[in-house]
Design a protein around this motif. Structure first.
Motif, PDB file in Angstrom:
ATOM      1  N   ARG A   1       0.852  -1.182   0.000  1.00 30.24           N
ATOM      2  CA  ARG A   1       0.000   0.000   0.000  1.00 30.24           C
ATOM      3  C   ARG A   1       0.890   1.235   0.000  1.00 30.24           C
ATOM      4  NH1 ARG A   1      -5.439  -0.622   1.480  1.00 30.24           N
ATOM      5  NH2 ARG A   1      -6.027  -2.743   2.041  1.00 30.24           N
ATOM      6  N   SER A   2       0.466   2.247  -0.762  1.00 33.91           N
ATOM      7  CA  SER A   2       1.243   3.478  -0.875  1.00 33.91           C
ATOM      8  C   SER A   2       0.417   4.664  -0.406  1.00 33.91           C
ATOM      9  CB  SER A   2       1.691   3.693  -2.324  1.00 33.91           C
ATOM     10  OG  SER A   2       2.436   2.583  -2.796  1.00 33.91           O
ATOM     11  N   ASP A   3       1.114   5.769  -0.073  1.00 39.94           N
ATOM     12  CA  ASP A   3       0.406   6.986   0.312  1.00 39.94           C
ATOM     13  C   ASP A   3       0.038   7.776  -0.944  1.00 39.94           C
ATOM     14  OD1 ASP A   3       2.750   8.145  -0.558  1.00 39.94           O
ATOM     15  OD2 ASP A   3       3.454   8.716   1.433  1.00 39.94           O
ATOM     16  N   GLU A   4      -0.493   8.986  -0.760  1.00 38.35           N
ATOM     17  CA  GLU A   4      -0.945   9.782  -1.898  1.00 38.35           C
ATOM     18  C   GLU A   4       0.198  10.166  -2.823  1.00 38.35           C
ATOM     19  OE1 GLU A   4      -2.975  13.087  -0.245  1.00 38.35           O
ATOM     20  OE2 GLU A   4      -4.705  11.906   0.472  1.00 38.35           O
ATOM     21  N   ALA A   5       1.412  10.210  -2.299  1.00 45.50           N
ATOM     22  CA  ALA A   5       2.573  10.555  -3.121  1.00 45.50           C
ATOM     23  C   ALA A   5       3.173   9.336  -3.807  1.00 45.50           C
ATOM     24  CB  ALA A   5       3.636  11.250  -2.269  1.00 45.50           C
ATOM     25  N   GLY A   6       2.587   8.162  -3.568  1.00 46.22           N
ATOM     26  CA  GLY A   6       3.098   6.944  -4.193  1.00 46.22           C
ATOM     27  C   GLY A   6       4.217   6.277  -3.426  1.00 46.22           C
TER      28      GLY A   6
END
Length: 205
Positions: free
Chosen positions: A55-60
């Motif tokens: 899983r990644s955050d909004e910035a990838g």
């Protein structure tokens, strides 16, 4: 007279053609066996060996990694069973946390994971904060919220302190550790004091 006969014959032929077409369509429909409605039973519809989910955050940037030796998916409730489950939560602003168990059930596309069998949850040590080690036979992990909890007996080792109790909740965002119904507390001389009972005051583990 001939025109009337011809018209009558044409109408009769057209009626016969319509009736024959309807009969053929009805016969074909009755002759073809329709598949019965699919029974939604708790049976495997797919599996993956050496399963990995990132899983990644909004910035990838990757923040959570979940993996296991084998994942089996069940379509009736959209759940997955994982053997030898392992997880790492690593966010820049929070302590790194790892988890492992013999088995795990993943719901809500991995947003909720119930770990079962020899479960270990660890918050790795960081400057000014000792390692936190939590063990139980079952712990529910919420990877997106970075929270873990159980209602079963749990053993918590916080630095040089050891707490045993029934029921535990750890929030890796606020660093709050709650141990319910403490049955045994052991403090090594010179070590930090353990978490207070959750019924009175949560502590920052």
């Amino acid at each position: 007279m001939k025109d009337k006969v011809a018209s009558g014959v044409s109408i009769a032929l057209l009626a016969a053609l319509v009736a024959g077409t309807w009969w053929a369509a009805d016969y074909a429909k009755r002759a073809v066996l329709e598949d019965p409605p699919r029974r939604m039973t708790h049976e495997i519809d797919s599996y993956v060996e050496q399963f990995v989910m990132v899983r990644s955050d909004e910035a990838g940037v990757p923040i959570t990694r979940m993996e296991g030796d084998r994942l089996e998916h069940y379509p009736d409730d959209d759940s997955s069973e994982v053997d030898q489950f392992r997880a790492v939560s690593q966010r820049p602003e929070r302590p790194t946390m790892t988890a492992r168990s013999i088995h795990a059930r993943m719901d809500e596309d991995g947003a909720r994971v119930v770990m079962r069998g020899d479960v270990q949850l660890r918050r790795l040590p960081s400057p000014g904060r000792a390692e936190l080690d939590i063990r139980s036979e079952q712990i529910t992990l919420m990877p997106d919220e970075d929270v873990a909890f159980t209602d079963l007996p749990a053993t918590v080792v916080n630095g040089t302190s050891r707490i045993e109790g029934r029921g535990m909740r750890y929030d890796n965002v606020s660093r709050e550790l709650q141990v319910h119904n403490q049955t045994r507390v052991q403090i090594v001389p010179g070590g930090p004091r353990p978490a207070a009972p959750a019924a009175r005051r949560p502590s920052n583990g």
